[in-house]
Design a protein around this motif. Structure first.
Motif, PDB file in Angstrom:
ATOM      1  N   ALA A 123     -16.462  18.956  46.804  1.00  6.75           N
ATOM      2  CA  ALA A 123     -16.052  20.345  46.548  1.00  6.75           C
ATOM      3  C   ALA A 123     -17.065  21.056  45.660  1.00  6.75           C
ATOM      4  CB  ALA A 123     -14.667  20.371  45.898  1.00  6.75           C
ATOM      5  N   LEU A 124     -17.546  20.366  44.624  1.00  7.18           N
ATOM      6  CA  LEU A 124     -18.530  20.967  43.720  1.00  7.18           C
ATOM      7  C   LEU A 124     -19.849  21.207  44.439  1.00  7.18           C
ATOM      8  CD1 LEU A 124     -19.294  21.881  40.873  1.00  7.18           C
ATOM      9  CD2 LEU A 124     -19.923  19.509  40.360  1.00  7.18           C
ATOM     10  N   GLY A 125     -20.312  20.217  45.192  1.00  7.61           N
ATOM     11  CA  GLY A 125     -21.560  20.376  45.935  1.00  7.61           C
ATOM     12  C   GLY A 125     -21.467  21.472  46.971  1.00  7.61           C
ATOM     13  N   HIS A 126     -20.310  21.581  47.613  1.00 11.93           N
ATOM     14  CA  HIS A 126     -20.092  22.640  48.600  1.00 11.93           C
ATOM     15  C   HIS A 126     -20.181  24.009  47.951  1.00 11.93           C
ATOM     16  CE1 HIS A 126     -17.452  24.048  52.230  1.00 11.93           C
ATOM     17  NE2 HIS A 126     -18.659  24.570  52.235  1.00 11.93           N
ATOM     18  N   SER A 127     -19.647  24.133  46.732  1.00 12.01           N
ATOM     19  CA  SER A 127     -19.716  25.407  46.013  1.00 12.01           C
ATOM     20  C   SER A 127     -21.168  25.808  45.760  1.00 12.01           C
ATOM     21  CB  SER A 127     -18.965  25.284  44.683  1.00 12.01           C
ATOM     22  OG  SER A 127     -19.013  26.488  43.958  1.00 12.01           O
ATOM     23  N   VAL A 128     -21.980  24.849  45.324  1.00 13.42           N
ATOM     24  CA  VAL A 128     -23.401  25.124  45.073  1.00 13.42           C
ATOM     25  C   VAL A 128     -24.122  25.454  46.384  1.00 13.42           C
ATOM     26  CG1 VAL A 128     -25.583  24.129  44.274  1.00 13.42           C
ATOM     27  CG2 VAL A 128     -23.468  23.688  43.005  1.00 13.42           C
ATOM     28  N   GLY A 129     -23.854  24.687  47.422  1.00 14.01           N
ATOM     29  CA  GLY A 129     -24.522  24.895  48.702  1.00 14.01           C
ATOM     30  C   GLY A 129     -24.253  26.252  49.316  1.00 14.01           C
ATOM     31  N   ARG A 130     -23.071  26.813  49.027  1.00 13.23           N
ATOM     32  CA  ARG A 130     -22.710  28.113  49.597  1.00 13.23           C
ATOM     33  C   ARG A 130     -23.576  29.252  49.066  1.00 13.23           C
ATOM     34  NH1 ARG A 130     -20.225  28.656  54.427  1.00 13.23           N
ATOM     35  NH2 ARG A 130     -18.485  27.182  54.633  1.00 13.23           N
ATOM     36  N   VAL A 178     -12.936  26.338  42.224  1.00 12.77           N
ATOM     37  CA  VAL A 178     -11.533  26.214  41.798  1.00 12.77           C
ATOM     38  C   VAL A 178     -10.927  24.934  42.369  1.00 12.77           C
ATOM     39  CG1 VAL A 178      -9.222  27.221  42.038  1.00 12.77           C
ATOM     40  CG2 VAL A 178     -11.170  28.681  41.468  1.00 12.77           C
ATOM     41  N   LEU A 179     -11.231  24.637  43.621  1.00 12.40           N
ATOM     42  CA  LEU A 179     -10.738  23.415  44.252  1.00 12.40           C
ATOM     43  C   LEU A 179     -11.246  22.182  43.507  1.00 12.40           C
ATOM     44  CD1 LEU A 179      -9.303  21.889  46.488  1.00 12.40           C
ATOM     45  CD2 LEU A 179     -11.269  22.299  47.975  1.00 12.40           C
ATOM     46  N   PHE A 180     -12.499  22.202  43.091  1.00 15.46           N
ATOM     47  CA  PHE A 180     -13.071  21.112  42.301  1.00 15.46           C
ATOM     48  C   PHE A 180     -12.255  20.866  41.036  1.00 15.46           C
ATOM     49  CE2 PHE A 180     -15.961  20.453  38.603  1.00 15.46           C
ATOM     50  CZ  PHE A 180     -16.246  19.105  38.805  1.00 15.46           C
ATOM     51  N   LEU A 181     -11.906  21.929  40.324  1.00 20.04           N
ATOM     52  CA  LEU A 181     -11.119  21.798  39.091  1.00 20.04           C
ATOM     53  C   LEU A 181      -9.717  21.266  39.384  1.00 20.04           C
ATOM     54  CD1 LEU A 181     -12.131  25.121  37.290  1.00 20.04           C
ATOM     55  CD2 LEU A 181     -13.058  22.821  36.914  1.00 20.04           C
ATOM     56  N   LEU A 183      -8.829  19.331  41.881  1.00 17.47           N
ATOM     57  CA  LEU A 183      -8.928  17.917  42.254  1.00 17.47           C
ATOM     58  C   LEU A 183      -9.096  17.027  41.031  1.00 17.47           C
ATOM     59  CD1 LEU A 183     -11.191  18.119  45.434  1.00 17.47           C
ATOM     60  CD2 LEU A 183      -8.711  17.834  45.324  1.00 17.47           C
ATOM     61  N   LEU A 184      -9.817  17.503  40.035  1.00 13.91           N
ATOM     62  CA  LEU A 184      -9.954  16.728  38.798  1.00 13.91           C
ATOM     63  C   LEU A 184      -8.595  16.553  38.123  1.00 13.91           C
ATOM     64  CD1 LEU A 184     -13.235  18.062  37.136  1.00 13.91           C
ATOM     65  CD2 LEU A 184     -12.912  16.026  38.535  1.00 13.91           C
ATOM     66  N   ALA A 185      -7.790  17.617  38.148  1.00 15.83           N
ATOM     67  CA  ALA A 185      -6.451  17.528  37.561  1.00 15.83           C
ATOM     68  C   ALA A 185      -5.566  16.563  38.349  1.00 15.83           C
ATOM     69  CB  ALA A 185      -5.815  18.913  37.508  1.00 15.83           C
ATOM     70  N   ILE A 186      -5.642  16.625  39.676  1.00 20.04           N
ATOM     71  CA  ILE A 186      -4.849  15.716  40.518  1.00 20.04           C
ATOM     72  C   ILE A 186      -5.291  14.269  40.303  1.00 20.04           C
ATOM     73  CG2 ILE A 186      -4.357  15.048  42.917  1.00 20.04           C
ATOM     74  CD1 ILE A 186      -4.535  18.015  43.651  1.00 20.04           C
ATOM     75  N   GLN A 187      -6.586  14.066  40.148  1.00 19.32           N
ATOM     76  CA  GLN A 187      -7.130  12.716  39.979  1.00 19.32           C
ATOM     77  C   GLN A 187      -6.535  12.021  38.765  1.00 19.32           C
ATOM     78  OE1 GLN A 187     -11.426  11.440  40.839  1.00 19.32           O
ATOM     79  NE2 GLN A 187     -11.515  11.899  38.661  1.00 19.32           N
ATOM     80  N   ARG A 188      -6.296  12.771  37.701  1.00 22.96           N
ATOM     81  CA  ARG A 188      -5.750  12.173  36.481  1.00 22.96           C
ATOM     82  C   ARG A 188      -4.281  11.792  36.631  1.00 22.96           C
ATOM     83  NH1 ARG A 188      -9.244  16.105  34.030  1.00 22.96           N
ATOM     84  NH2 ARG A 188      -7.554  17.641  33.935  1.00 22.96           N
ATOM     85  N   ARG A 189      -3.626  12.345  37.660  1.00 21.93           N
ATOM     86  CA  ARG A 189      -2.183  12.101  37.824  1.00 21.93           C
ATOM     87  C   ARG A 189      -1.843  11.559  39.214  1.00 21.93           C
ATOM     88  NH1 ARG A 189      -3.290  16.647  35.091  1.00 21.93           N
ATOM     89  NH2 ARG A 189      -2.245  17.041  33.107  1.00 21.93           N
TER      90      ARG A 189
END
Length: 256
Positions: A123-130, A178-181, A183-189
């Motif tokens: 998701a983060l790489g996709h944001s940069v690539g766009r 936003v999706l990257f952020l 996913l980080l929150a979901i990853q912790r839970r």
């Protein structure tokens, strides 16, 4: 915008290709950091991303060419000029997913766990690539009168010139970050292996489908003229992801 960043004689550095490369590097960098959270070795991430790079680029380009084949019918060699723009995310997703599954099967690694490792970095790489789409003028929006409208004037741009357009490239950059952020929150839970990755598919497809309504470039038709091909593929993938998520949740509750 500047589709060609630098030019020296016959050599050209295309901004689109530069940001695609930067997006890929960003995805690798973050995924290596994220892999430590799961206890996955760095070398595996490097090997896997090489596989993803080849299979995703092939899938993304193949789907784009199929959608826009009339543009290549008279000059088939242009199919290989990906530095000029012309990649479809869902084609890359399908190609990358197939390449990843084959790689993990050979290495005998847990597919769902590894998918969770990959999702935030993708998701983060996709944001940069766009940003490459923004500079090249591809994936452009419909005409609009919003204060944030973009007007392309560079003759090398792929977008219509001198017309205020929806900044759909910026919409996609922001939504992926936003999706990257999220996913980080979901990853912790997370409650089961695969939850982060399945959430990535569901949310990306939702964000992308909304943004697609503001796109002005032709992307193929899925359901008459109402849905684009990307929306149709996203809808199908979302349904599959939702089914897997329900199955995994039920399986987890049933094992208690």
């Amino acid at each position: 915008m500047h589709p060609i960043l630098l030019q020296a004689g016959g050599l050209k550095l295309y901004t689109y290709g530069l940001f695609v490369a930067l997006g890929f590097i960003t995805a690798i960098w973050f995924t290596k950091r994220n892999a430590k959270f799961y206890g996955v070795p760095d070398q595996m991430v490097s090997d896997l991303f090489f596989t993803i790079l080849i299979s995703a680029l092939a899938g993304a380009r193949i789907l784009y060419v199929l959608i826009n084949f009339n543009d290549y019918r008279d000059n088939l060699l242009d199919i290989f000029k990906i530095w000029n723009g012309g990649l479809v995310f869902f084609g890359g997703f399908i190609g990358g997913a197939l390449g990843t599954i084959i790689f993990l099967r050979i290495k005998k690694m847990d597919i769902w766990k590894t998918a969770d490792v990959l999702a935030p970095g993708l998701a983060l790489g996709h944001s940069v690539g766009r940003f490459g789409c923004l500079f090249a003028g591809c994936c452009y929006g419909k005409s609009c009168t919003l204060p944030i409208a973009l007007t392309f004037t560079n003759p090398d741009s792929l977008a219509p010139l001198n017309t205020p357009l929806h900044p759909t490239q910026l919409y996609m950059i922001a939504s992926n970050f936003v999706l990257f952020l999220i996913l980080l929150a979901i990853q912790r839970r997370k409650r089961f292996n695969g939850m982060v990755f399945l959430s990535y598919i569901l949310l990306y497809s939702l964000f992308r489908s909304i943004i697609e309504f503001f796109r002005g470039d032709f992307r193929g038709n899925f359901f008459f003229d109402f849905l684009s091909l990307s929306q149709g593929i996203g809808l199908l993938i979302s349904c599959i992801a939702l089914i897997f998520m329900i199955i995994k949740l039920r399986s987890r509750h049933g094992s208690r």
